[in-house]
Design a protein around this motif. Structure first.
Motif, PDB file in Angstrom:
ATOM      1  N   ALA A 183       0.840  -1.198   0.000  1.00  0.00           N
ATOM      2  CA  ALA A 183       0.000   0.000   0.000  1.00  0.00           C
ATOM      3  C   ALA A 183       0.871   1.242   0.000  1.00  0.00           C
ATOM      4  CB  ALA A 183      -0.917   0.003   1.206  1.00  0.00           C
ATOM      5  N   LEU A 184       0.473   2.223  -0.795  1.00  0.00           N
ATOM      6  CA  LEU A 184       1.203   3.484  -0.909  1.00  0.00           C
ATOM      7  C   LEU A 184       0.224   4.613  -0.634  1.00  0.00           C
ATOM      8  CD1 LEU A 184       4.005   4.644  -1.765  1.00  0.00           C
ATOM      9  CD2 LEU A 184       3.102   4.759  -4.104  1.00  0.00           C
ATOM     10  N   VAL A 185       0.516   5.449   0.350  1.00  0.00           N
ATOM     11  CA  VAL A 185      -0.385   6.549   0.697  1.00  0.00           C
ATOM     12  C   VAL A 185       0.293   7.875   0.381  1.00  0.00           C
ATOM     13  CG1 VAL A 185      -1.503   5.164   2.487  1.00  0.00           C
ATOM     14  CG2 VAL A 185       0.392   6.687   3.095  1.00  0.00           C
ATOM     15  N   PRO A 186      -0.469   8.948   0.212  1.00  0.00           N
ATOM     16  CA  PRO A 186       0.122  10.253  -0.120  1.00  0.00           C
ATOM     17  C   PRO A 186       0.986  10.793   1.012  1.00  0.00           C
ATOM     18  CG  PRO A 186      -2.237  10.216  -0.623  1.00  0.00           C
ATOM     19  CD  PRO A 186      -1.948   8.998   0.190  1.00  0.00           C
ATOM     20  N   ASP A 187       1.896  11.694   0.657  1.00  0.00           N
ATOM     21  CA  ASP A 187       2.646  12.398   1.685  1.00  0.00           C
ATOM     22  C   ASP A 187       1.702  13.370   2.398  1.00  0.00           C
ATOM     23  OD1 ASP A 187       2.389  14.665   0.069  1.00  0.00           O
ATOM     24  OD2 ASP A 187       4.448  14.588  -0.672  1.00  0.00           O
ATOM     25  N   ALA A 188       2.222  14.011   3.443  1.00  0.00           N
ATOM     26  CA  ALA A 188       1.363  14.836   4.306  1.00  0.00           C
ATOM     27  C   ALA A 188       0.661  15.950   3.533  1.00  0.00           C
ATOM     28  CB  ALA A 188       2.183  15.412   5.452  1.00  0.00           C
ATOM     29  N   ALA A 189       1.387  16.617   2.630  1.00  0.00           N
ATOM     30  CA  ALA A 189       0.801  17.747   1.902  1.00  0.00           C
ATOM     31  C   ALA A 189      -0.322  17.279   0.977  1.00  0.00           C
ATOM     32  CB  ALA A 189       1.881  18.475   1.112  1.00  0.00           C
ATOM     33  N   HIS A 190      -0.069  16.207   0.246  1.00  0.00           N
ATOM     34  CA  HIS A 190      -1.106  15.707  -0.664  1.00  0.00           C
ATOM     35  C   HIS A 190      -2.285  15.123   0.114  1.00  0.00           C
ATOM     36  CE1 HIS A 190       2.128  15.938  -3.743  1.00  0.00           C
ATOM     37  NE2 HIS A 190       1.116  16.186  -4.551  1.00  0.00           N
ATOM     38  N   GLN A 191      -2.017  14.490   1.251  1.00  0.00           N
ATOM     39  CA  GLN A 191      -3.115  13.950   2.051  1.00  0.00           C
ATOM     40  C   GLN A 191      -3.998  15.065   2.592  1.00  0.00           C
ATOM     41  OE1 GLN A 191      -4.243  10.852   2.379  1.00  0.00           O
ATOM     42  NE2 GLN A 191      -5.948  11.768   3.502  1.00  0.00           N
ATOM     43  N   ALA A 192      -3.390  16.159   3.004  1.00  0.00           N
ATOM     44  CA  ALA A 192      -4.170  17.301   3.471  1.00  0.00           C
ATOM     45  C   ALA A 192      -5.064  17.833   2.352  1.00  0.00           C
ATOM     46  CB  ALA A 192      -3.249  18.395   3.987  1.00  0.00           C
ATOM     47  N   ALA A 193      -4.541  17.837   1.126  1.00  0.00           N
ATOM     48  CA  ALA A 193      -5.333  18.316  -0.009  1.00  0.00           C
ATOM     49  C   ALA A 193      -6.481  17.356  -0.317  1.00  0.00           C
ATOM     50  CB  ALA A 193      -4.433  18.486  -1.229  1.00  0.00           C
ATOM     51  N   VAL A 194      -6.234  16.043  -0.193  1.00  0.00           N
ATOM     52  CA  VAL A 194      -7.299  15.060  -0.404  1.00  0.00           C
ATOM     53  C   VAL A 194      -8.390  15.235   0.647  1.00  0.00           C
ATOM     54  CG1 VAL A 194      -7.865  12.594  -0.352  1.00  0.00           C
ATOM     55  CG2 VAL A 194      -5.809  13.372  -1.555  1.00  0.00           C
ATOM     56  N   GLN A 195      -7.983  15.386   1.906  1.00  0.00           N
ATOM     57  CA  GLN A 195      -8.958  15.583   2.980  1.00  0.00           C
ATOM     58  C   GLN A 195      -9.796  16.842   2.737  1.00  0.00           C
ATOM     59  OE1 GLN A 195      -9.769  13.597   5.341  1.00  0.00           O
ATOM     60  NE2 GLN A 195     -10.674  14.779   7.001  1.00  0.00           N
ATOM     61  N   ASN A 196      -9.152  17.902   2.298  1.00  0.00           N
ATOM     62  CA  ASN A 196      -9.876  19.140   2.010  1.00  0.00           C
ATOM     63  C   ASN A 196     -10.819  18.962   0.818  1.00  0.00           C
ATOM     64  OD1 ASN A 196     -10.191  22.074   2.597  1.00  0.00           O
ATOM     65  ND2 ASN A 196      -9.479  22.257   0.481  1.00  0.00           N
ATOM     66  N   ALA A 197     -10.407  18.143  -0.149  1.00  0.00           N
ATOM     67  CA  ALA A 197     -11.267  17.883  -1.305  1.00  0.00           C
ATOM     68  C   ALA A 197     -12.517  17.112  -0.918  1.00  0.00           C
ATOM     69  CB  ALA A 197     -10.490  17.107  -2.374  1.00  0.00           C
ATOM     70  N   ILE A 198     -12.477  16.454   0.229  1.00  0.00           N
ATOM     71  CA  ILE A 198     -13.649  15.719   0.714  1.00  0.00           C
ATOM     72  C   ILE A 198     -14.459  16.575   1.693  1.00  0.00           C
ATOM     73  CG2 ILE A 198     -14.446  13.679   1.967  1.00  0.00           C
ATOM     74  CD1 ILE A 198     -11.799  12.295   1.035  1.00  0.00           C
ATOM     75  N   TYR A 199     -13.781  17.133   2.703  1.00  0.00           N
ATOM     76  CA  TYR A 199     -14.463  17.786   3.811  1.00  0.00           C
ATOM     77  C   TYR A 199     -14.412  19.317   3.779  1.00  0.00           C
ATOM     78  CZ  TYR A 199     -15.405  13.585   6.579  1.00  0.00           C
ATOM     79  OH  TYR A 199     -15.905  12.395   7.039  1.00  0.00           O
ATOM     80  N   GLY A 200     -13.611  19.896   2.908  1.00  0.00           N
ATOM     81  CA  GLY A 200     -13.451  21.345   2.883  1.00  0.00           C
ATOM     82  C   GLY A 200     -14.698  22.074   2.426  1.00  0.00           C
ATOM     83  N   PRO A 201     -14.695  23.410   2.530  1.00  0.00           N
ATOM     84  CA  PRO A 201     -15.881  24.197   2.164  1.00  0.00           C
ATOM     85  C   PRO A 201     -16.278  24.068   0.706  1.00  0.00           C
ATOM     86  CG  PRO A 201     -13.990  25.613   2.629  1.00  0.00           C
ATOM     87  CD  PRO A 201     -13.611  24.254   3.079  1.00  0.00           C
ATOM     88  N   THR A 202     -15.336  23.703  -0.166  1.00  0.00           N
ATOM     89  CA  THR A 202     -15.674  23.443  -1.572  1.00  0.00           C
ATOM     90  C   THR A 202     -15.436  21.974  -1.913  1.00  0.00           C
ATOM     91  OG1 THR A 202     -13.441  24.095  -2.305  1.00  0.00           O
ATOM     92  CG2 THR A 202     -15.142  25.807  -2.265  1.00  0.00           C
ATOM     93  N   GLY A 203     -15.396  21.128  -0.880  1.00  0.00           N
ATOM     94  CA  GLY A 203     -15.148  19.708  -1.081  1.00  0.00           C
ATOM     95  C   GLY A 203     -16.411  18.942  -1.448  1.00  0.00           C
ATOM     96  N   LEU A 204     -16.251  17.638  -1.568  1.00  0.00           N
ATOM     97  CA  LEU A 204     -17.328  16.802  -2.082  1.00  0.00           C
ATOM     98  C   LEU A 204     -18.484  16.641  -1.096  1.00  0.00           C
ATOM     99  CD1 LEU A 204     -15.014  14.180  -3.767  1.00  0.00           C
ATOM    100  CD2 LEU A 204     -16.521  15.787  -4.944  1.00  0.00           C
ATOM    101  N   LYS A 205     -18.219  16.778   0.191  1.00  0.00           N
ATOM    102  CA  LYS A 205     -19.324  16.728   1.144  1.00  0.00           C
ATOM    103  C   LYS A 205     -20.233  17.945   0.985  1.00  0.00           C
ATOM    104  CE  LYS A 205     -18.250  13.053   3.728  1.00  0.00           C
ATOM    105  NZ  LYS A 205     -19.157  11.897   3.911  1.00  0.00           N
ATOM    106  N   ALA A 206     -19.635  19.062   0.573  1.00  0.00           N
ATOM    107  CA  ALA A 206     -20.400  20.301   0.410  1.00  0.00           C
ATOM    108  C   ALA A 206     -21.032  20.398  -0.965  1.00  0.00           C
ATOM    109  CB  ALA A 206     -19.503  21.516   0.665  1.00  0.00           C
ATOM    110  N   GLU A 207     -20.274  20.002  -1.989  1.00  0.00           N
ATOM    111  CA  GLU A 207     -20.756  20.128  -3.367  1.00  0.00           C
ATOM    112  C   GLU A 207     -20.262  18.925  -4.164  1.00  0.00           C
ATOM    113  OE1 GLU A 207     -20.472  24.016  -5.274  1.00  0.00           O
ATOM    114  OE2 GLU A 207     -19.685  24.834  -3.396  1.00  0.00           O
ATOM    115  N   SER A 208     -21.201  18.059  -4.510  1.00  0.00           N
ATOM    116  CA  SER A 208     -20.813  16.874  -5.275  1.00  0.00           C
ATOM    117  C   SER A 208     -21.612  16.704  -6.549  1.00  0.00           C
ATOM    118  CB  SER A 208     -20.958  15.619  -4.405  1.00  0.00           C
ATOM    119  OG  SER A 208     -22.254  15.512  -3.874  1.00  0.00           O
ATOM    120  N   ALA A 209     -22.549  17.596  -6.821  1.00  0.00           N
ATOM    121  CA  ALA A 209     -23.375  17.457  -8.019  1.00  0.00           C
ATOM    122  C   ALA A 209     -23.596  18.821  -8.682  1.00  0.00           C
ATOM    123  CB  ALA A 209     -24.728  16.831  -7.665  1.00  0.00           C
TER     124      ALA A 209
END
Length: 278
Positions: A183-209
């Motif tokens: 298994a290969l996971v992102p480094d800290a900076a990329h992981q933070a960006a992935v988390q923001n892409a899911i949970y951030g104010p413009t992330g997928l939890k907020a806007e997915s459609a």
């Protein structure tokens, strides 16, 4: 023949109502259950994926599916995993599973990778067992590993895009390593960006459609980062991610869509002859 009620609408024949008025008979227990609302579009996407992965040519050829989605009742899974004193998602999730069982479902899937962390998933399975329920609950990482064998049978190093909670709980890593994969996971900076892409104010939890372009770009950047480090396949290990990254591959490196993987596992568990061949 169905009975016509005073209001003019026909009632359902008795067999069709039996699952609603009591325990379904064994021959009626063949539906696929979906515990939705975690987030809501992920549940809808799983149902669509079940239809897409079913070998059917008519309406009647598709599978019986029950989706129950109560997003307002289920607290955030990652928050509770990080802090067990936070509101627990367990009671509401168990109530939905009971409803799926009562509706005649033979098997259920939870379109939320984070919900499959042992601290939560094991308690759901134990709760069904303690209740004497017949409903089988599939694990999404098992489904992902099975899907990897279909779309990337020669891959040995697998990139993982997922919530920070899933990464920290090693949810996918444990399953991949048990299958003999790295298994290969992102480094800290990329992981933070992935988390923001899911949970951030413009992330997928907020806007997915549709999803915001910046959320999609963050996921593609993290994918490229994993591929540069040797990933031979990349798991979209949060059921929100396929909403922003619907492609089958990135420059020839296949994605493993966790939602699609779970859909195939649910069909395989209930109606294997109806599973569309890859």
């Amino acid at each position: 023949m169905s009975e016509v009620r005073p209001g003019g609408s026909p009632s359902l024949p008795d067999p069709a109502l039996s699952a609603l008025h009591g325990a379904p008979s064994p021959d009626e227990r063949n539906a696929v259950g979906v515990l939705g609302g975690l987030g809501p579009y992920a549940g809808l996407d799983l149902v669509r994926s079940i239809f897409d992965e079913t070998d059917a040519r008519t309406d009647q050829g598709h599978l019986p599916v029950t989706l129950v989605s109560y997003p307002n009742r289920v607290p955030d899974r990652a928050t509770w995993l990080a802090d067990p004193t936070a509101p627990s998602p367990l009671p509401a999730m168990m109530e939905v599973l009971r409803r799926l069982d009562d509706a005649g479902c033979a098997v259920a899937g939870v379109p939320c990778n984070t919900a499959h962390a042992p601290a939560l998933f094991d308690r759901l399975r134990d709760g069904l067992l303690a209740d004497g329920r017949d409903l089988a609950l599939l694990h999404i990482v098992d489904a992902i590993v099975a899907r990897l064998a279909e779309v990337a049978p020669d891959a040995g190093t697998i990139g993982v895009l997922a919530t920070t909670s899933s990464i920290e709980n090693r949810l996918h890593q444990i399953g991949l390593e048990a299958a003999g994969l790295s298994a290969l996971v992102p480094d800290a900076a990329h992981q933070a960006a992935v988390q923001n892409a899911i949970y951030g104010p413009t992330g997928l939890k907020a806007e997915s459609a549709p999803p915001r372009p910046q959320a999609r770009q963050a996921l593609l950047d993290a994918t490229d980062h994993l591929i540069e480090r040797g990933a031979q396949a990349v798991i979209l290990g949060c059921t929100e991610l396929p909403l922003a990254v619907p492609e089958a591959d990135r420059g020839g490196v296949p994605f493993v869509n966790s939602t699609r993987a779970l859909a195939r596992a649910l069909i395989r568990a209930t109606h294997p002859g109806k599973l569309r061949q890859p």
